[in-house]
Design a protein around this motif. Sequence first.
Motif, PDB file in Angstrom:
ATOM      1  N   GLU A 294     -80.954  94.719 -14.760  1.00  0.00           N
ATOM      2  CA  GLU A 294     -82.105  95.545 -15.130  1.00  0.00           C
ATOM      3  C   GLU A 294     -82.503  95.312 -16.593  1.00  0.00           C
ATOM      4  OE1 GLU A 294     -81.621  99.443 -12.251  1.00  0.00           O
ATOM      5  OE2 GLU A 294     -80.314  99.260 -14.014  1.00  0.00           O
TER       6      GLU A 294
ATOM      7  N   ASP B  22     -78.817 115.627 -18.252  1.00  0.00           N
ATOM      8  CA  ASP B  22     -78.097 114.363 -18.146  1.00  0.00           C
ATOM      9  C   ASP B  22     -78.592 113.491 -17.011  1.00  0.00           C
ATOM     10  OD1 ASP B  22     -76.543 114.961 -20.328  1.00  0.00           O
ATOM     11  OD2 ASP B  22     -74.955 115.895 -19.143  1.00  0.00           O
ATOM     12  N   ASP B  23     -79.283 114.069 -16.035  1.00  0.00           N
ATOM     13  CA  ASP B  23     -79.765 113.284 -14.904  1.00  0.00           C
ATOM     14  C   ASP B  23     -80.942 112.397 -15.287  1.00  0.00           C
ATOM     15  OD1 ASP B  23     -77.840 114.457 -13.346  1.00  0.00           O
ATOM     16  OD2 ASP B  23     -79.169 116.053 -12.641  1.00  0.00           O
ATOM     17  N   SER B  24     -81.657 112.733 -16.376  1.00  0.00           N
ATOM     18  CA  SER B  24     -82.827 111.940 -16.751  1.00  0.00           C
ATOM     19  C   SER B  24     -82.449 110.695 -17.552  1.00  0.00           C
ATOM     20  CB  SER B  24     -83.805 112.796 -17.553  1.00  0.00           C
ATOM     21  OG  SER B  24     -83.200 113.172 -18.769  1.00  0.00           O
ATOM     22  N   ILE B  25     -81.206 110.597 -17.989  1.00  0.00           N
ATOM     23  CA  ILE B  25     -80.747 109.432 -18.730  1.00  0.00           C
ATOM     24  C   ILE B  25     -80.013 108.513 -17.765  1.00  0.00           C
ATOM     25  CG2 ILE B  25     -79.282 108.635 -20.606  1.00  0.00           C
ATOM     26  CD1 ILE B  25     -79.717 111.374 -21.915  1.00  0.00           C
ATOM     27  N   LYS B  26     -80.465 107.278 -17.700  1.00  0.00           N
ATOM     28  CA  LYS B  26     -79.888 106.349 -16.747  1.00  0.00           C
ATOM     29  C   LYS B  26     -79.391 105.110 -17.487  1.00  0.00           C
ATOM     30  CE  LYS B  26     -81.057 103.362 -12.942  1.00  0.00           C
ATOM     31  NZ  LYS B  26     -82.078 102.451 -12.534  1.00  0.00           N
ATOM     32  N   ALA B  27     -78.172 104.727 -17.228  1.00  0.00           N
ATOM     33  CA  ALA B  27     -77.636 103.493 -17.789  1.00  0.00           C
ATOM     34  C   ALA B  27     -78.151 102.326 -16.952  1.00  0.00           C
ATOM     35  CB  ALA B  27     -76.112 103.525 -17.780  1.00  0.00           C
ATOM     36  N   LEU B  28     -78.624 101.290 -17.651  1.00  0.00           N
ATOM     37  CA  LEU B  28     -79.166 100.136 -16.953  1.00  0.00           C
ATOM     38  C   LEU B  28     -78.082  99.089 -16.743  1.00  0.00           C
ATOM     39  CD1 LEU B  28     -82.537  99.709 -18.874  1.00  0.00           C
ATOM     40  CD2 LEU B  28     -82.136 100.872 -16.715  1.00  0.00           C
ATOM     41  N   SER B  29     -78.191  98.385 -15.653  1.00  0.00           N
ATOM     42  CA  SER B  29     -77.263  97.287 -15.390  1.00  0.00           C
ATOM     43  C   SER B  29     -77.715  96.062 -16.182  1.00  0.00           C
ATOM     44  CB  SER B  29     -77.219  96.969 -13.910  1.00  0.00           C
ATOM     45  OG  SER B  29     -78.455  96.422 -13.505  1.00  0.00           O
TER      46      SER B  29
END
Length: 162
Positions: A27, A17-24
């Motif tokens: 971004e 789960d750490d490799s998936i990042k929600a973008l603002s």
Amino acid sequence: MNKERPIPRHQWDEIDDDSIKALSKEEMDALRKAKPLNFRLMNSWWIVLSQVVLTLIIASACFVFSNQADKSVYTSSALVGGLIGFFPSALFLMRLEVAKKNVKSGPGGYLAAVVSGEFIKILVTILLFIGFALKQPDLKWIPLLVTYLATLKCYLLVWFWK
């Protein structure tokens, strides 16, 4: 002697789960500016237009390559197959256009329009097949079905072309 074999693991099983990042929003806007071709929208009417063009191409091929006695039957069969392919799609898109213009409707209303439009599309397709089979029994089914299936594949062609 029943040895347990290890269950094969796939590459996607390894993602944490750490490799998936929600973008603002900022971004995402920067990403859209950096790669605009990845975010362009496809106009659905281009699909219907490509279905019509493909129908005319196949009907022309049927006209050119069939013998003199069967030219009109093969050509009209191909045209009917294309009509059965693109006419319900056009009705579906018109249903969605009406739903977009309805400002009272929210996401649930648009979803209802998609479902009802798909129902209309399926119903019209079935009725067209039955109607043409009963009213024009001399249709040749091979060019009709080939053209119909080709118009269905236009969705993929336009998607790959995008």
